[in-house]
Design a protein around this motif. Structure first.
Motif, PDB file in Angstrom:
ATOM      1  N   ARG A 190      10.203   4.075   7.731  1.00 25.15           N
ATOM      2  CA  ARG A 190       9.388   4.814   8.896  1.00 25.15           C
ATOM      3  C   ARG A 190       9.961   4.306  10.255  1.00 25.15           C
ATOM      4  NH1 ARG A 190       5.561   1.933   7.768  1.00 25.15           N
ATOM      5  NH2 ARG A 190       4.225   3.206   6.504  1.00 25.15           N
TER       6      ARG A 190
ATOM      7  N   GLN B  64       9.006   3.902  14.334  1.00 23.50           N
ATOM      8  CA  GLN B  64       7.977   4.140  15.208  1.00 23.50           C
ATOM      9  C   GLN B  64       8.746   4.233  16.745  1.00 23.50           C
ATOM     10  OE1 GLN B  64       6.081   0.708  13.774  1.00 23.50           O
ATOM     11  NE2 GLN B  64       4.227   1.894  13.096  1.00 23.50           N
TER      12      GLN B  64
ATOM     13  N   ILE C 179       9.351   9.622   2.530  1.00 23.51           N
ATOM     14  CA  ILE C 179       8.543   9.206   1.429  1.00 23.51           C
ATOM     15  C   ILE C 179       9.436   9.640   0.194  1.00 23.51           C
ATOM     16  CG2 ILE C 179       6.421   9.878   0.352  1.00 23.51           C
ATOM     17  CD1 ILE C 179       5.292  10.515   2.976  1.00 23.51           C
TER      18      ILE C 179
ATOM     19  N   GLU D 146       8.886   9.483   9.082  1.00 18.17           N
ATOM     20  CA  GLU D 146       8.962   8.983   7.763  1.00 18.17           C
ATOM     21  C   GLU D 146       9.299   9.588   6.772  1.00 18.17           C
ATOM     22  OE1 GLU D 146       4.394   6.738   8.186  1.00 18.17           O
ATOM     23  OE2 GLU D 146       4.473   8.596   6.835  1.00 18.17           O
TER      24      GLU D 146
ATOM     25  N   VAL E   5       6.207   5.450   1.170  1.00 15.33           N
ATOM     26  CA  VAL E   5       6.997   5.671   2.559  1.00 15.33           C
ATOM     27  C   VAL E   5       8.303   4.625   2.072  1.00 15.33           C
ATOM     28  CG1 VAL E   5       7.243   4.697   4.744  1.00 15.33           C
ATOM     29  CG2 VAL E   5       5.327   5.845   4.318  1.00 15.33           C
TER      30      VAL E   5
ATOM     31  N   SER F  50       0.867  -1.007  -0.062  1.00 21.20           N
ATOM     32  CA  SER F  50      -0.047  -0.084   0.060  1.00 21.20           C
ATOM     33  C   SER F  50       0.969   1.185   0.036  1.00 21.20           C
ATOM     34  CB  SER F  50      -1.145  -0.058   1.236  1.00 21.20           C
ATOM     35  OG  SER F  50      -0.058   0.165   2.311  1.00 21.20           O
ATOM     36  N   GLN F  51       0.340   2.187   0.232  1.00 26.42           N
ATOM     37  CA  GLN F  51       0.857   3.739   0.213  1.00 26.42           C
ATOM     38  C   GLN F  51       1.956   3.701   1.344  1.00 26.42           C
ATOM     39  OE1 GLN F  51      -0.191   5.697  -2.491  1.00 26.42           O
ATOM     40  NE2 GLN F  51       1.406   6.888  -2.154  1.00 26.42           N
ATOM     41  N   ASP F  52       1.741   2.773   2.537  1.00 22.24           N
ATOM     42  CA  ASP F  52       2.565   2.858   3.417  1.00 22.24           C
ATOM     43  C   ASP F  52       3.481   1.943   3.307  1.00 22.24           C
ATOM     44  OD1 ASP F  52       0.971   4.900   4.633  1.00 22.24           O
ATOM     45  OD2 ASP F  52      -0.558   3.316   5.554  1.00 22.24           O
TER      46      ASP F  52
ATOM     47  N   ASP G 238       5.067   8.771  14.189  1.00 21.18           N
ATOM     48  CA  ASP G 238       6.282   8.211  13.412  1.00 21.18           C
ATOM     49  C   ASP G 238       7.114   9.368  12.760  1.00 21.18           C
ATOM     50  OD1 ASP G 238       4.910   6.032  14.191  1.00 21.18           O
ATOM     51  OD2 ASP G 238       3.978   5.545  12.353  1.00 21.18           O
TER      52      ASP G 238
END
Length: 970
Positions: free
Chosen positions: A954, A956, A945, A943, A951, A391-393, A941
């Motif tokens: 990332r 956390q 990009i 990130e 991303v 996904s976008q993440d 978080d």
């Protein structure tokens, strides 16, 4: 002569801030010692706002300030967190802690930092100071100069941050003990670490001999855990169906523990009203060590459904490398200073200030590899598979097969599963063997890398000597003159080292020894299950790994080892003026600095020799004399400055400033060192030998280096501000600023960056070509390279002569436009029932542009800060939020070198609730203050990009909570 009129309701806070910040002007000295000033104690956040506002209001420059009512009373764990909330400033997290500070869009490398007015060194790669190195327990405050005057010796294009410690004869006597229990909201995924820490400090101020001798000592010790989860990829590529998928994975659980011991001691001797002697010492010893543990591997996919970044599928031929990277960063900083101030008479005084600073650091990162088997041992049907969702993440794994060994120390092999040994090509003979791989070919150096030990040593020394005279003038306009000379001698060294590691079982592999194993580490958050957690330093310490010096194999390591020396003499003069214009008080100063600089760099040019070793033609382990490089230059600057403050109405000021400032070039860009690299890819070697072909297709040759001839970054600055002070703790301000960047460092580009590697004009016509190493005999006839050149079997392919030379040069220009809005509003101005409530808010908007389209490191287009508080009768609640948009920064890249990275915008929220028992009826409780603090409460978080909005990294960190007990015995 017109006297500067202070804001009458804040007379006390001006006197207090003068004492706290130990200003050098006679006006401040007189204010601090004026027995007629009424003393009213206002503590906590409201007291801090009052004192900071008084400093801002009484300064001839545009400034911001933070202060504590006493040593050890700043509310944050480091000065960095306090600075990050100020208008026009933005914090940057490193490893989950606020460490870097940008001022008006300029990263700390372009901000001057001083301690009690003296230039301060850090322990990092460059000039920027790591502000989280300084515990709040030793600080009494800080002043941030957004505009400068000629007597401000430490400057930067972004501004100047002056940190302050206590002056014992100007402070009240105290004995304070501080204890903090810290717990991270994120448990450690690594079994040998936890999420709990603590801080302890003791500080006291004492006066002796009828208040002629003062001693202030603060000692602070810290153990602070940091647990983070890092998701990363090497990059993304689009397949034929339009799906974006990773080209490689880089996912780890990271645990570190910051251990820091700090000692600050200040001895002040004032035998008469005319003589004041201060000796101060600061010693910071720290370690930030731990482990990075997780998977790194190429990514191959099949059965992908979906398009764009929304896809599902299966990773095939999964042969993960379990990377266990022990991290060990150790450093220390020592500063010793002497300040002697002597009043020659009632109007004139002289000051001598001498200081010596030294810092050292070793930043070590080991790598230990484990996997299913040594590279080349398994067939594809013996490798694993994983199911994933994209996904976008980024990518997340939902299941796997054939990878159970990673949770079983008896099955997991201590070896390199991937063919990463290309760096060992110069030692190919050492790894020849008769043992065959399943395909019938023997193991070679390509299969021989099982780990890597990577570290850099830094050392910096700074000596400063300053002599200054200051005198009052009897005149209708000019009120004071300041003149002086400052000498600065700086030395900085970086040694870049590394060692390739190969198991003594090569070409075989063995299971991980049981005495290495801690247990299991948790990577289930990434869909990668539980993995074996073992001591990554153990195979280095017990001789399991055979090590080969990477400095003799990788030219970029020697090309990143260097020394920098700078000698700077600054002569300066400033005149203060004080007059009236249409019944409006006009104050300010005008001045100039003349700065003479002599800079030198010693280093190396890393070149592979005929024996395939780097700069070691004699095979004696010593760098060849021909690889030594030494370059330098000298130059001067004239830096004028003007500051004007016009009080247009009662407590309403218009301020204007114009000045020229410089920030010296980044240390790593000034190095004399460079290196030549060659890519052994046959597709690059067969590029035609013409300049046009190289410009179109590239080249296997590349050279990279610094430039010791770089001049400082330079800017013409203009500021216009309006400030309206309406309460002791209330004001509104709007500031416009413009910076004309007349010199900025740029990286070479275009035709100027193409050189001939057979006749390098930048290195006395050197020829880097080695027959048998840089050419290639064609095995199979066919078309090769991007130009599709046909070669018969047995033909000799030679690389093009031309390639790229990346270096740094002066000449880039640009501009910065900015707007700052600031308001401190106590709510009791609206209604008595709201007494104790208030907000402090700011917004900064920046439009910056360099002529080549690149960004300025540290610049966020928008920065916001909001602090809401309630403080009454010892009870205090504070909630603070800071927000910054995307920004460019620097980070430690591969082989210990600095690389650029773009961070996404971030909003950080912290809060504190506290109670001060100062008004308690119980006497022994009156010195107690208890507080509970939480940081990163929204679990934000960090990130990075890419250009597609996906991303790539990332981190956390989770929130952290601190319970604080502060007790003052008197």
């Amino acid at each position: 002569m017109i006297n500067t009129r202070l804001f009458k309701p804040a007379l006390l806070s001006v006197a207090v801030s003068s004492a706290m910040f130990s200003g050098h002007s006679m006006a401040q000295d007189n204010a601090a010692n004026n027995d007629d000033v009424e003393v009213i104690s206002v503590q906590g956040i409201r007291g801090s706002l009052i004192r900071a506002q008084a400093v801002k209001m009484d300064s001839s420059s545009i400034v911001e300030a933070i202060s504590a009512e006493d040593i050890g009373k700043l509310p944050d764990s480091s000065i960095a967190e306090s600075l990050a909330r100020l208008p026009g400033l933005a914090g940057e997290r490193v490893g989950g802690r606020t460490s870097g500070i940008s001022v008006r869009g300029f990263k700390e490398d372009f901000v001057g930092t001083s301690l009690n007015g003296r230039e301060l060194i850090g322990i990092g790669d460059n000039r920027g100071v790591e502000y989280d190195l300084y515990p709040s327990e030793i600080m009494t405050g800080a002043t941030i100069y957004k505009t400068t005057d000629a007597s401000l010796l430490v400057q930067g294009i972004g501004g100047t941050v002056d940190l302050q410690t206590v002056r014992p004869l100007n402070a009240k006597e105290t004995l304070t003990v501080n204890g903090v229990y810290e717990i991270s909201g994120s448990d450690s995924d690594n079994p040998e670490f936890d999420n709990k820490g603590h801080r302890l400090s003791l500080s006291f101020v004492e006066k002796f001999a009828d208040d002629t001798i003062g001693l202030a000592v603060a000692y602070a010790t810290t153990e602070s855990p940091n647990n983070q989860r890092k998701y990363g990829v090497w990059g993304y590529a689009q397949n034929d169906d339009g799906a974006f998928l990773p080209t490689g994975l880089d996912t780890q659980s990271i645990s570190t523990l910051l251990e820091r011991d700090t000692l600050s001691a200040v001895l002040q001797f004032r035998p008469t009203d005319d003589l004041d002697i201060v000796v101060d010492y600061l010693d910071i010893d720290y370690s930030d060590s731990g482990v990075l543990r997780g998977f790194i591997e190429p990514f191959a996919s099949t059965n992908v459904t979906g398009t764009g970044v929304n896809a599902t599928g299966t990773q095939i031929n999964a042969n993960p490398v379990l990377r266990t990277d022990p991290l060990q960063k150790d450093g220390d900083l020592k500063i010793l200073g002497l300040n002697v101030e002597y009043h020659l008479n009632d109007d004139w005084k002289a000051t001598l200030d001498v200081a010596d600073s030294e810092s050292t650091k070793r930043d070590l990162r080991g790598e230990s590899y484990a996997g299913l088997a040594r590279s080349g041992t398994l067939d594809t049907d013996q490798l694993g598979t994983r199911q994933f969702v994209m996904s976008q993440d980024g990518v997340f794994f939902t299941g796997s097969t054939g990878l159970d060994a990673f949770s079983d120390p008896n099955a997991l092999q201590l070896t390199g599963p991937q063919v990463w040994g290309g760096g060992l090509a110069n030692l190919a003979d050492q790894f020849e063997t008769d043992v065959l791989r399943p395909n019938g070919d023997p193991y070679t150096y390509l299969n021989a890398q099982d780990g890597f030990l990577n570290f850099a040593d830094f050392k910096e020394e700074l000596t400063t000597v300053r002599f200054e005279v200051e005198g009052l003038l009897e005149g209708d306009i000019f009120s004071k003159v300041t003149a002086g000379v400052n000498y600065s001698d700086r030395f900085k060294e970086k040694i870049n080292k590394g060692f390739f590691a190969t198991s003594n079982a090569y070409p075989q592999s063995t299971a991980i020894p049981s005495n290495y194993v801690y247990g299991l580490a948790d990577l289930t958050w990434a869909g990668l299950g539980q993995v074996v957690a073992y001591d990554g330093f153990a195979p280095y310490n017990d001789g399991t790994y055979i090590q080969n010096d990477a400095g003799l194999l990788e030219p970029d390591r020697l090309g990143d080892t260097f020394e920098i020396e700078e000698e700077i003499v600054t002569v300066y003069a400033k005149v203060d003026f004080n007059t009236e214009l249409n019944d409006m008080a006009v104050t300010g100063n005008i001045g100039v600095q003349y700065v003479q600089t002599d800079q030198q760099s010693n280093g190396y040019i890393g070149i592979v020799g005929s024996n395939f070793a780097v700069c070691d033609d004699n095979n004696d382990g010593q760098v060849d004399a021909a690889c030594n490089v030494s370059l330098g230059t000298d130059y001067s600057h004239v830096l004028p400055s003007l500051n004007v403050s016009l009080e247009v109405a009662d407590s309403k000021f218009v301020r204007f400033a114009a000045n020229k400032t410089i920030s010296r070039a980044r240390i790593d860009q000034m190095k004399a060192s460079s290196f030549v690299k060659f890519d052994q890819n046959i597709e690059l070697i067969t590029i035609p030998n013409t300049l046009a072909a190289v410009q179109q297709y590239g080249s296997p040759w590349s050279k990279s280096g610094g430039n010791p001839m770089l001049r400082p970054l330079e800017a013409n600055n203009f500021d216009l501000a309006y400030e309206h002070y309406f309460e002791d703790e209330g004001y509104f301000a709007v500031s416009l600023f413009y910076k004309d960047l007349v010199n900025w460092t740029r990286e070479s580009s275009g035709d100027s960056s193409i050189i001939n590697f057979r006749n390098d004009e930048t290195n006395n016509g050197a020829d880097y070509f080695i027959a048998g190493f840089h050419d290639r005999v064609i095995d199979v006839a066919g078309n090769y390279g991007p130009a599709d050149v046909f070669y018969d079997a047995g033909d000799l392919a030679t690389p093009p002569d031309f390639g790229t030379f990346s270096f740094f040069e002066d000449g880039l220009e640009g501009s910065v436009n900015g707007l700052e809005l600031t308001a401190n509003v106590p709510f009791n101005m609206f209604a008595d029932a709201l007494d104790g409530f208030g907000v402090a808010a700011s917004a900064t908007f920046i439009d910056a542009e360099l002529d080549n389209g690149s960004k300025i490191a540290g610049q966020s287009d928008e920065v916001y800060s909001l602090t809401a508080y309630y403080a009454m009768e010892g009870f205090e609640v504070r909630i603070a939020a800071t927000d910054r948009s995307d920004f460019l920064t620097y980070e430690r890249g591969g082989s210990n070198k600095i690389s650029e990275a773009t961070r996404s915008g971030v909003t950080l929220v912290d809060a504190q609730i506290s109670y001060d028992f100062g008004d308690s009826d119980i006497e022994y409780l009156q010195g107690l203050r208890i507080s509970l603090q939480g940081t990163n409460l929204t679990d934000e978080d960090e990130e990075t990009i890419d250009s597609n909005g996906i991303v790539t990294t990332r981190r956390q960190f989770g929130p952290s909570y601190l319970l604080n007990f502060n007790y003052s015995f008197y």
